[in-house]
Design a protein around this motif. Structure first.
Motif, PDB file in Angstrom:
ATOM      1  N   MET A 111      45.821  39.547  43.961  1.00 25.64           N
ATOM      2  CA  MET A 111      46.379  39.633  45.298  1.00 25.64           C
ATOM      3  C   MET A 111      47.490  38.598  45.480  1.00 25.64           C
ATOM      4  SD  MET A 111      44.853  42.154  46.523  1.00 25.64           S
ATOM      5  CE  MET A 111      45.801  42.003  48.039  1.00 25.64           C
ATOM      6  N   ILE A 112      48.604  39.051  46.068  1.00 26.02           N
ATOM      7  CA  ILE A 112      49.700  38.123  46.327  1.00 26.02           C
ATOM      8  C   ILE A 112      50.052  38.040  47.811  1.00 26.02           C
ATOM      9  CG2 ILE A 112      50.685  38.338  44.022  1.00 26.02           C
ATOM     10  CD1 ILE A 112      52.808  40.218  45.206  1.00 26.02           C
ATOM     11  N   GLY A 130      50.066  30.952  47.848  1.00 26.15           N
ATOM     12  CA  GLY A 130      50.697  29.642  47.762  1.00 26.15           C
ATOM     13  C   GLY A 130      51.391  29.172  49.014  1.00 26.15           C
ATOM     14  N   GLU A 131      51.355  29.992  50.082  1.00 26.81           N
ATOM     15  CA  GLU A 131      52.081  29.634  51.305  1.00 26.81           C
ATOM     16  C   GLU A 131      51.171  29.482  52.510  1.00 26.81           C
ATOM     17  OE1 GLU A 131      55.438  32.143  51.995  1.00 26.81           O
ATOM     18  OE2 GLU A 131      56.115  32.032  49.907  1.00 26.81           O
ATOM     19  N   GLY A 132      49.856  29.565  52.331  1.00 29.31           N
ATOM     20  CA  GLY A 132      48.932  29.372  53.434  1.00 29.31           C
ATOM     21  C   GLY A 132      48.594  30.659  54.163  1.00 29.31           C
ATOM     22  N   ILE A 219      41.505  34.567  53.252  1.00 27.77           N
ATOM     23  CA  ILE A 219      40.417  33.579  53.156  1.00 27.77           C
ATOM     24  C   ILE A 219      40.767  32.481  52.163  1.00 27.77           C
ATOM     25  CG2 ILE A 219      38.117  33.274  52.125  1.00 27.77           C
ATOM     26  CD1 ILE A 219      37.047  35.395  53.773  1.00 27.77           C
ATOM     27  N   GLU A 220      41.253  32.858  50.995  1.00 26.59           N
ATOM     28  CA  GLU A 220      41.569  31.856  49.973  1.00 26.59           C
ATOM     29  C   GLU A 220      42.666  30.911  50.441  1.00 26.59           C
ATOM     30  OE1 GLU A 220      40.372  34.253  45.879  1.00 26.59           O
ATOM     31  OE2 GLU A 220      42.437  34.336  46.598  1.00 26.59           O
ATOM     32  N   GLU A 221      43.702  31.454  51.068  1.00 27.68           N
ATOM     33  CA  GLU A 221      44.806  30.606  51.532  1.00 27.68           C
ATOM     34  C   GLU A 221      44.396  29.738  52.720  1.00 27.68           C
ATOM     35  OE1 GLU A 221      48.076  30.123  50.358  1.00 27.68           O
ATOM     36  OE2 GLU A 221      47.178  31.032  48.577  1.00 27.68           O
TER      37      GLU A 221
END
Length: 272
Positions: A111-112, A130-132, A219-221
């Motif tokens: 996922m990106i 990588g950007e929140g 969730i990850e970000e």
């Protein structure tokens, strides 16, 4: 990649949900108990595929409904949008006002980006790797809470009925250890509520990739974790179980599930 353009398309799809008028002939049964599809599910997925293809012509599409342009899990090696046009169809049918458009973007099976929009309250959850993570443009980051610090949430569907008895044993234990338990009827929205810190955990025994793809990166970000219930990685090419949570709460729930597994001798069945 013009992520703002993707977000605007998702918003437009959400307005189609909010403005919908359902008649009795708009609803059809799909395979399984209490499993429905409406004419709006199909129309919104067609709209999303057409519009997203216009800005990302090289992308494939893995959607819930059988529409033109839906290649499903066959083309996940490149860019692929994972689409649930109306996550929470039963809620939508009964005007429960807790449904959303869920659009995730994967590249090479990772996922990106993710977009989850609840048109009823104008909540747009977004994340780019990588950007929140963001809610209506404001950065969100979940606290690393334990079960006793917050609300535990879960999902279940009658058409995914295997393991329901054991699921409710876990829910009973979460109820005993948390401040409260909730079941909203939209996995994508409930997972995003975890990302926003409104809940500390979300658990479901079986979901399809388009149900959780967009919310997983959100969730990850936001600082959380999302795995299968045994701690293994989630899958994008086939259904799996889902545990999305603050890191501490995730560990507590995995320990709880392992304890229940060991007492029932059904571990392998539950992990399917």
């Amino acid at each position: 990649m013009d992520y703002k353009a993707v977000e605007e398309i998702v918003r437009r799809a959400g307005r189609m949900i909010k403005e919908a008028y359902l008649s009795s002939d708009s609803v059809q049964h799909k395979e399984g108990d209490a499993n429905f599809v409406t004419s709006y599910d199909v129309a919104i997925q067609k709209f999303l595929i057409d519009e997203l293809h216009g800005i990302v012509p090289e992308a494939a599409f893995f959607g819930e409904e059988e529409t033109e342009g839906n290649t499903r899990e066959k083309e996940l090696d490149g860019l692929c949008f994972l689409i649930d046009p109306i996550d929470g169809t039963t809620n939508f049918m009964f005007r429960y006002n807790y449904s959303c458009v869920s659009v995730g973007l994967a590249y090479a099976r990772k996922m990106i980006a993710g977009f989850v929009y609840n048109p009823y309250v104008d909540e747009m959850f977004t994340a780019v790797r990588g950007e929140g993570a963001y809610l209506n443009g404001n950065r969100i980051h979940m606290p690393d809470s334990t079960l006793e610090d917050g609300i535990a949430s879960f999902g279940c569907a009658r058409y995914n009925d295997p393991n329901t008895d054991l699921l409710f044993r876990v829910v009973q234990e979460m109820f005993n250890r948390s401040l409260a338990v909730r079941c909203g009827g939209s996995a994508a929205l409930d997972l995003c509520r975890v990302a926003a810190g409104a809940s500390v955990v979300y658990l479901e025994m079986k979901l399809n990739p388009y149900d959780y793809a967009a919310a997983s990166i959100i969730i990850e970000e936001a600082g959380g974790v999302i795995t299968q219930i045994d701690g293994s990685k989630i899958t994008l090419d086939q259904p799996c179980s889902i545990l999305g949570a603050a890191p501490k709460a995730a560990g507590e729930v995995r320990d709880m599930i392992e304890c229940i597994y060991s007492s029932t001798d059904d571990e392998e069945k539950l992990r399917r």
